[in-house]
Design a protein around this motif. Structure first.
Motif, PDB file in Angstrom:
ATOM      1  N   ALA A 144       0.837  -1.204   0.000  1.00  0.00           N
ATOM      2  CA  ALA A 144       0.000   0.000   0.000  1.00  0.00           C
ATOM      3  C   ALA A 144       0.869   1.250   0.000  1.00  0.00           C
ATOM      4  O   ALA A 144       0.554   2.252  -0.669  1.00  0.00           O
ATOM      5  CB  ALA A 144      -0.932  -0.016   1.211  1.00  0.00           C
ATOM      6  N   ASP A 145       1.974   1.211   0.745  1.00  0.00           N
ATOM      7  CA  ASP A 145       2.890   2.354   0.774  1.00  0.00           C
ATOM      8  C   ASP A 145       3.559   2.548  -0.582  1.00  0.00           C
ATOM      9  O   ASP A 145       3.749   3.685  -1.034  1.00  0.00           O
ATOM     10  CB  ASP A 145       3.938   2.121   1.866  1.00  0.00           C
ATOM     11  N   CYS A 146       3.884   1.436  -1.282  1.00  0.00           N
ATOM     12  CA  CYS A 146       4.474   1.542  -2.623  1.00  0.00           C
ATOM     13  C   CYS A 146       3.490   2.189  -3.596  1.00  0.00           C
ATOM     14  O   CYS A 146       3.887   3.027  -4.421  1.00  0.00           O
ATOM     15  CB  CYS A 146       4.868   0.159  -3.124  1.00  0.00           C
ATOM     16  N   ASN A 147       2.256   1.778  -3.513  1.00  0.00           N
ATOM     17  CA  ASN A 147       1.254   2.327  -4.422  1.00  0.00           C
ATOM     18  C   ASN A 147       1.021   3.815  -4.177  1.00  0.00           C
ATOM     19  O   ASN A 147       0.748   4.586  -5.118  1.00  0.00           O
ATOM     20  CB  ASN A 147      -0.063   1.556  -4.255  1.00  0.00           C
ATOM     21  N   ALA A 148       1.128   4.250  -2.930  1.00  0.00           N
ATOM     22  CA  ALA A 148       0.953   5.666  -2.615  1.00  0.00           C
ATOM     23  C   ALA A 148       2.156   6.502  -3.050  1.00  0.00           C
ATOM     24  O   ALA A 148       2.013   7.676  -3.414  1.00  0.00           O
ATOM     25  CB  ALA A 148       0.718   5.832  -1.119  1.00  0.00           C
ATOM     26  N   LYS A 149       3.355   5.936  -3.037  1.00  0.00           N
ATOM     27  CA  LYS A 149       4.563   6.692  -3.385  1.00  0.00           C
ATOM     28  C   LYS A 149       4.782   6.789  -4.895  1.00  0.00           C
ATOM     29  O   LYS A 149       5.306   7.801  -5.371  1.00  0.00           O
ATOM     30  CB  LYS A 149       5.791   6.052  -2.732  1.00  0.00           C
ATOM     31  N   PHE A 150       4.389   5.747  -5.635  1.00  0.00           N
ATOM     32  CA  PHE A 150       4.683   5.703  -7.067  1.00  0.00           C
ATOM     33  C   PHE A 150       3.379   5.507  -7.854  1.00  0.00           C
ATOM     34  O   PHE A 150       2.689   4.492  -7.695  1.00  0.00           O
ATOM     35  CB  PHE A 150       5.654   4.567  -7.388  1.00  0.00           C
ATOM     36  N   ALA A 151       3.061   6.468  -8.730  1.00  0.00           N
ATOM     37  CA  ALA A 151       1.846   6.400  -9.546  1.00  0.00           C
ATOM     38  C   ALA A 151       2.097   5.687 -10.871  1.00  0.00           C
ATOM     39  O   ALA A 151       1.163   5.126 -11.458  1.00  0.00           O
ATOM     40  CB  ALA A 151       1.314   7.814  -9.820  1.00  0.00           C
ATOM     41  N   GLY A 152       3.339   5.727 -11.364  1.00  0.00           N
ATOM     42  CA  GLY A 152       3.648   5.114 -12.650  1.00  0.00           C
ATOM     43  C   GLY A 152       4.002   3.644 -12.532  1.00  0.00           C
ATOM     44  O   GLY A 152       4.320   3.149 -11.453  1.00  0.00           O
ATOM     45  N   ARG A 153       3.911   2.960 -13.698  1.00  0.00           N
ATOM     46  CA  ARG A 153       4.301   1.555 -13.765  1.00  0.00           C
ATOM     47  C   ARG A 153       5.249   1.375 -14.948  1.00  0.00           C
ATOM     48  O   ARG A 153       5.124   2.045 -15.979  1.00  0.00           O
ATOM     49  CB  ARG A 153       3.060   0.651 -13.958  1.00  0.00           C
ATOM     50  N   ARG A 154       6.195   0.465 -14.805  1.00  0.00           N
ATOM     51  CA  ARG A 154       7.172   0.253 -15.860  1.00  0.00           C
ATOM     52  C   ARG A 154       6.507  -0.294 -17.120  1.00  0.00           C
ATOM     53  O   ARG A 154       5.583  -1.108 -17.057  1.00  0.00           O
ATOM     54  CB  ARG A 154       8.230  -0.752 -15.401  1.00  0.00           C
TER      55      ARG A 154
END
Length: 211
Positions: free
Chosen positions: A60-70
């Motif tokens: 959940a913290d990763c999703n909040a920090k980064f909006a983009g995806r490779r």
């Protein structure tokens, strides 16, 4: 434009807060040894969490920090769930210019949605009006037909023609007689009838002589 962008960003903040609410209060925000550079690196580190609770909180913290995806070919993509569209971005998060382009696209998306809804409502309204006009025309036509009486065709009565009685002319004397014909048999039948009439008719009595 500013109101639309503000409401859009508020929705994104609420969505991000929803992921953060899944984390327990005792979870540490910095659970990694080295700060990840994007969501994928962050998610890989989250998989190494000690237990399921910490793993869920870390993702959940990763999703909040980064909006983009490779992207497979390089670069990143950003999915905007408000307009169900993906945008190409340079890094793991949109830059201010990229965010401005996404917000402008969302404004156009809302305008197109509004025009589509208005067009659909206008088409439905026009269809209802046409149906009402057709119904009124049918009612008017039925009323006119009932008002005007249609004359019933008269059947001609056959006229009975008077029968023409054929007269039988007497056969001339000396003319040949055809056996079985009416002109040949009539004289004989007439004489027989006269004889029968005399037979059944009593003769008149003579008056008695006075002395």
């Amino acid at each position: 434009m500013s109101d639309v962008v503000a409401s859009r960003r508020a929705a994104l903040v609420v969505a991000a807060a929803g992921f953060l609410l899944l984390t327990p209060l005792h979870a540490h925000a910095q659970w990694w040894k080295r700060a990840p550079v994007d969501f994928e690196e962050c998610a890989d580190a989250a998989e190494k969490a000690a237990n399921k609770t910490e793993k869920t909180a870390a993702l959940a913290d990763c999703n909040a920090k980064f909006a983009g995806r490779r992207k497979p070919g390089g670069g990143y993509s950003y999915y905007d769930f408000l307009q169900d569209r993906t945008f190409d971005i340079a890094g793991p998060n949109p830059t201010p210019e990229e965010q401005k382009r996404i917000d402008e696209s969302y404004t156009s998306y809302l305008a197109n949605q509004r025009r589509s809804n208005e067009a659909a409502q206008a088409a439905a309204r026009q269809q209802r009006e046409q149906q009402e006009q057709a119904r009124q025309q049918q009612v008017a036509l039925r009323t006119e037909v009932e008002r005007v009486s249609v004359p019933v065709a008269r059947v001609p009565v056959p006229v009975e023609r008077p029968k023409v009685q054929q007269s039988v002319s007497p056969r001339p004397k000396g003319a040949p007689c055809t056996k079985g014909s009416f002109s040949c048999e009539w004289p004989r039948l007439s004489e027989s009838l006269s004889d029968l009439k005399k037979l059944f008719t009593p003769a008149p009595s003579k008056p008695a002589k006075k002395g």
